[in-house]
Design a protein around this motif. Structure first.
Motif, PDB file in Angstrom:
ATOM      1  N   SER A  23       0.873  -1.155   0.017  1.00 20.87           N
ATOM      2  CA  SER A  23       0.061   0.091  -0.020  1.00 20.87           C
ATOM      3  C   SER A  23       0.940   1.293  -0.214  1.00 20.87           C
ATOM      4  CB  SER A  23      -0.855  -0.214   1.274  1.00 20.87           C
ATOM      5  OG  SER A  23      -1.890  -1.017   1.148  1.00 20.87           O
ATOM      6  N   THR A  24       2.117   1.042   0.628  1.00 19.91           N
ATOM      7  CA  THR A  24       2.929   2.117   0.564  1.00 19.91           C
ATOM      8  C   THR A  24       3.467   2.441  -0.891  1.00 19.91           C
ATOM      9  OG1 THR A  24       3.412   1.944   2.842  1.00 19.91           O
ATOM     10  CG2 THR A  24       4.984   3.181   1.611  1.00 19.91           C
ATOM     11  N   PHE A  25       3.800   1.498  -1.357  1.00 23.20           N
ATOM     12  CA  PHE A  25       4.281   1.448  -2.847  1.00 23.20           C
ATOM     13  C   PHE A  25       3.280   2.223  -3.663  1.00 23.20           C
ATOM     14  CE2 PHE A  25       6.746  -2.694  -1.859  1.00 23.20           C
ATOM     15  CZ  PHE A  25       7.578  -2.270  -1.067  1.00 23.20           C
ATOM     16  N   ASP A 159      -6.323  11.235  -0.656  1.00 27.40           N
ATOM     17  CA  ASP A 159      -5.656  10.258  -0.665  1.00 27.40           C
ATOM     18  C   ASP A 159      -4.983   9.851   0.585  1.00 27.40           C
ATOM     19  OD1 ASP A 159      -6.300  10.834  -3.295  1.00 27.40           O
ATOM     20  OD2 ASP A 159      -4.391  11.399  -3.940  1.00 27.40           O
ATOM     21  N   ALA A 160      -5.021   8.457   0.901  1.00 23.12           N
ATOM     22  CA  ALA A 160      -4.250   7.966   2.252  1.00 23.12           C
ATOM     23  C   ALA A 160      -4.001   6.471   1.906  1.00 23.12           C
ATOM     24  CB  ALA A 160      -5.384   8.403   3.318  1.00 23.12           C
ATOM     25  N   ILE A 161      -3.324   5.965   2.624  1.00 25.20           N
ATOM     26  CA  ILE A 161      -2.999   4.459   3.171  1.00 25.20           C
ATOM     27  C   ILE A 161      -4.018   4.419   4.148  1.00 25.20           C
ATOM     28  CG2 ILE A 161      -1.641   2.972   4.131  1.00 25.20           C
ATOM     29  CD1 ILE A 161       0.805   4.498   2.851  1.00 25.20           C
ATOM     30  N   VAL A 162      -4.982   3.455   3.849  1.00 23.95           N
ATOM     31  CA  VAL A 162      -6.101   3.249   4.930  1.00 23.95           C
ATOM     32  C   VAL A 162      -5.879   1.879   5.470  1.00 23.95           C
ATOM     33  CG1 VAL A 162      -7.712   4.784   3.896  1.00 23.95           C
ATOM     34  CG2 VAL A 162      -7.997   2.687   3.364  1.00 23.95           C
ATOM     35  N   GLY A 163      -5.962   1.795   6.872  1.00 21.94           N
ATOM     36  CA  GLY A 163      -6.107   0.548   7.669  1.00 21.94           C
ATOM     37  C   GLY A 163      -7.714   0.221   7.849  1.00 21.94           C
ATOM     38  N   VAL A 164      -7.911  -1.176   7.778  1.00 21.02           N
ATOM     39  CA  VAL A 164      -9.380  -1.576   7.778  1.00 21.02           C
ATOM     40  C   VAL A 164      -9.579  -2.332   8.892  1.00 21.02           C
ATOM     41  CG1 VAL A 164      -9.915  -0.490   5.534  1.00 21.02           C
ATOM     42  CG2 VAL A 164      -9.106  -2.994   5.736  1.00 21.02           C
ATOM     43  N   ARG A 165     -10.678  -2.563   9.524  1.00 24.04           N
ATOM     44  CA  ARG A 165     -11.045  -3.594  10.119  1.00 24.04           C
ATOM     45  C   ARG A 165     -12.494  -4.428   9.676  1.00 24.04           C
ATOM     46  NH1 ARG A 165     -13.682  -0.954  15.473  1.00 24.04           N
ATOM     47  NH2 ARG A 165     -15.242   0.318  14.539  1.00 24.04           N
ATOM     48  N   ASP A 166     -12.758  -5.621   9.834  1.00 24.49           N
ATOM     49  CA  ASP A 166     -13.726  -6.217   9.793  1.00 24.49           C
ATOM     50  C   ASP A 166     -14.522  -6.493  10.872  1.00 24.49           C
ATOM     51  OD1 ASP A 166     -15.885  -8.143   8.788  1.00 24.49           O
ATOM     52  OD2 ASP A 166     -14.720  -9.337   8.011  1.00 24.49           O
ATOM     53  N   TYR A 181      -4.419  -3.142   4.762  1.00 26.16           N
ATOM     54  CA  TYR A 181      -4.153  -1.869   4.322  1.00 26.16           C
ATOM     55  C   TYR A 181      -4.566  -1.658   2.863  1.00 26.16           C
ATOM     56  CZ  TYR A 181      -1.550  -0.679   8.477  1.00 26.16           C
ATOM     57  OH  TYR A 181      -0.979  -0.363   9.890  1.00 26.16           O
ATOM     58  N   LEU A 182      -5.175  -0.688   2.661  1.00 28.44           N
ATOM     59  CA  LEU A 182      -5.257  -0.339   0.940  1.00 28.44           C
ATOM     60  C   LEU A 182      -4.900   1.058   0.818  1.00 28.44           C
ATOM     61  CD1 LEU A 182      -8.274  -1.602   2.398  1.00 28.44           C
ATOM     62  CD2 LEU A 182      -8.798  -1.981   0.120  1.00 28.44           C
ATOM     63  N   TYR A 183      -4.578   1.372  -0.528  1.00 21.79           N
ATOM     64  CA  TYR A 183      -4.321   2.552  -0.827  1.00 21.79           C
ATOM     65  C   TYR A 183      -5.518   3.282  -1.345  1.00 21.79           C
ATOM     66  CZ  TYR A 183      -2.644   6.842  -3.136  1.00 21.79           C
ATOM     67  OH  TYR A 183      -2.645   8.030  -3.720  1.00 21.79           O
ATOM     68  N   ARG A 184      -5.935   4.575  -0.857  1.00 22.16           N
ATOM     69  CA  ARG A 184      -6.950   5.277  -1.287  1.00 22.16           C
ATOM     70  C   ARG A 184      -6.271   6.525  -2.248  1.00 22.16           C
ATOM     71  NH1 ARG A 184     -10.852   7.298   2.721  1.00 22.16           N
ATOM     72  NH2 ARG A 184      -9.433   8.764   3.104  1.00 22.16           N
ATOM     73  N   GLY A 185      -6.649   6.410  -3.584  1.00 23.52           N
ATOM     74  CA  GLY A 185      -6.184   7.595  -4.261  1.00 23.52           C
ATOM     75  C   GLY A 185      -6.973   7.869  -5.256  1.00 23.52           C
ATOM     76  N   GLY A 186      -7.373   9.255  -5.570  1.00 21.97           N
ATOM     77  CA  GLY A 186      -8.265   9.877  -6.450  1.00 21.97           C
ATOM     78  C   GLY A 186      -9.877   9.228  -6.230  1.00 21.97           C
ATOM     79  N   GLY A 187      -9.978   8.672  -4.965  1.00 20.78           N
ATOM     80  CA  GLY A 187     -11.386   8.317  -4.809  1.00 20.78           C
ATOM     81  C   GLY A 187     -11.488   6.982  -4.902  1.00 20.78           C
ATOM     82  N   LYS A 188     -10.396   6.258  -5.387  1.00 19.42           N
ATOM     83  CA  LYS A 188     -10.255   4.838  -5.839  1.00 19.42           C
ATOM     84  C   LYS A 188      -9.392   4.218  -4.827  1.00 19.42           C
ATOM     85  CE  LYS A 188     -11.059   5.379 -10.762  1.00 19.42           C
ATOM     86  NZ  LYS A 188     -10.479   5.199 -12.026  1.00 19.42           N
ATOM     87  N   TYR A 189      -9.855   2.692  -4.700  1.00 26.10           N
ATOM     88  CA  TYR A 189      -9.127   2.009  -3.699  1.00 26.10           C
ATOM     89  C   TYR A 189      -8.154   0.931  -4.153  1.00 26.10           C
ATOM     90  CZ  TYR A 189     -11.759   4.075   0.227  1.00 26.10           C
ATOM     91  OH  TYR A 189     -12.295   4.841   0.979  1.00 26.10           O
ATOM     92  N   TYR A 190      -6.739   0.913  -3.917  1.00 24.81           N
ATOM     93  CA  TYR A 190      -6.065  -0.339  -4.792  1.00 24.81           C
ATOM     94  C   TYR A 190      -5.483  -1.255  -3.694  1.00 24.81           C
ATOM     95  CZ  TYR A 190      -5.522   3.665  -8.103  1.00 24.81           C
ATOM     96  OH  TYR A 190      -5.798   4.612  -9.299  1.00 24.81           O
ATOM     97  N   SER A 191      -5.750  -2.382  -4.028  1.00 26.31           N
ATOM     98  CA  SER A 191      -5.346  -3.617  -3.208  1.00 26.31           C
ATOM     99  C   SER A 191      -5.481  -4.915  -4.137  1.00 26.31           C
ATOM    100  CB  SER A 191      -6.141  -3.695  -1.987  1.00 26.31           C
ATOM    101  OG  SER A 191      -5.554  -4.756  -0.825  1.00 26.31           O
ATOM    102  N   TRP A 192      -4.602  -5.697  -3.694  1.00 26.36           N
ATOM    103  CA  TRP A 192      -4.590  -7.170  -4.238  1.00 26.36           C
ATOM    104  C   TRP A 192      -4.434  -6.998  -5.917  1.00 26.36           C
ATOM    105  CZ3 TRP A 192      -9.505  -6.321  -1.595  1.00 26.36           C
ATOM    106  CH2 TRP A 192      -9.467  -6.635  -0.097  1.00 26.36           C
ATOM    107  N   GLY A 193      -3.750  -6.077  -6.248  1.00 28.96           N
ATOM    108  CA  GLY A 193      -3.467  -5.741  -7.614  1.00 28.96           C
ATOM    109  C   GLY A 193      -4.678  -5.274  -8.597  1.00 28.96           C
ATOM    110  N   GLY A 194      -5.901  -5.060  -7.682  1.00 33.49           N
ATOM    111  CA  GLY A 194      -7.152  -4.494  -8.340  1.00 33.49           C
ATOM    112  C   GLY A 194      -7.467  -2.949  -7.971  1.00 33.49           C
ATOM    113  N   VAL A 195      -8.178  -2.495  -8.748  1.00 34.49           N
ATOM    114  CA  VAL A 195      -8.518  -1.114  -8.249  1.00 34.49           C
ATOM    115  C   VAL A 195     -10.119  -1.201  -8.141  1.00 34.49           C
ATOM    116  CG1 VAL A 195      -8.802   1.398  -9.237  1.00 34.49           C
ATOM    117  CG2 VAL A 195      -6.964  -0.107  -9.683  1.00 34.49           C
TER     118      VAL A 195
END
Length: 217
Positions: A23-25, A159-166, A181-195
């Motif tokens: 997520s930092t990357f 934009d932020a690195i967001v930590g989430v809980r379930d 953790y996911l990265y939120r950028g431009g209103g989208k969420y980036y994780s697991w290779g997806g957007v």
């Protein structure tokens, strides 16, 4: 970041569980793509593993209390991570590195591909990063400032690195149930290779419990 690199990083995270780093990357690439040129090759297994180990060795050299925090958080996920320690993690990477060196020198192409697949699926490379450790990594290695917001993070729209809980997973107690953790950028969420267009699209159970924003000093 190209789609292929983003997806390859996502595959590493799926196999290992290194979302604090991936997520930092994503975040650093979006903030300043030229900050570290190696990101274009970040899909290479050892580009990532060496990056993690270099950071852990920095913590060791500084005698940082974050080492114990990282160990305790990783151990809290149980199973094969119940006995996790930073020295054992570094040794695992360095031992795997030596095996890889021999394979590259002596193995054929099929053996090299098989080793690469095996390493990508090695879940023992997983490491759980507390929010303070993610922020410290950004400051110590990337030389950017990082600010952590707890729980009020849902009110942040930038934009932020967001930590989430379930909330349905009551087994996780540390850091307000932080599980990913996911990265939120431009209103989208980036994780697991997806957007994903929203956090709910990534996982409908997720709630934000931390936001880590980054900026130049």
């Amino acid at each position: 970041m190209s789609d292929s690199v983003r997806k390859d990083l996502g595959q590493l995270n799926r196999g290992w569980g290194i979302c604090g780093f991936t997520s930092t990357f994503y975040a650093m690439y979006h903030a300043n793509p030229a900050t570290r040129g190696w990101l274009v090759n970040a899909s290479q297994v050892y580009s990532v593993l060496y990056e993690i180990c270099d950071y852990l060795k920095m913590l060791q050299g500084a005698g940082s209390p974050l080492i114990k925090d990282i160990e305790a958080f990783t151990q809290s996920f149980g199973g094969e991570h119940a006995t996790f320690t930073v020295p054992k993690y570094i040794s695992l990477v360095e031992t795997s590195s030596e095996d890889t060196r021999k394979c590259l020198a002596l193995g054929n192409n099929d053996e090299r591909k098989e080793l690469h697949r095996d390493l990508r699926d090695e879940s023992l490379f997983g490491i759980a990063m507390p929010p303070l450790a993610v922020a410290d990594y950004i400051k110590r290695v990337w030389k950017w400032n990082a600010t952590i917001t707890e729980f009020k993070a849902a009110d942040l729209i930038g934009d932020a690195i967001v930590g989430v809980r379930d909330p349905t997973d009551t087994a996780l107690k540390k850091y307000n149930g932080l599980c990913h953790y996911l990265y939120r950028g431009g209103g989208k969420y980036y994780s697991w290779g997806g957007v994903f267009p929203s956090l709910a699209a990534a996982n409908p159970n997720y709630e934000i419990c931390y936001a880590i924003t980054i900026r130049k000093y």
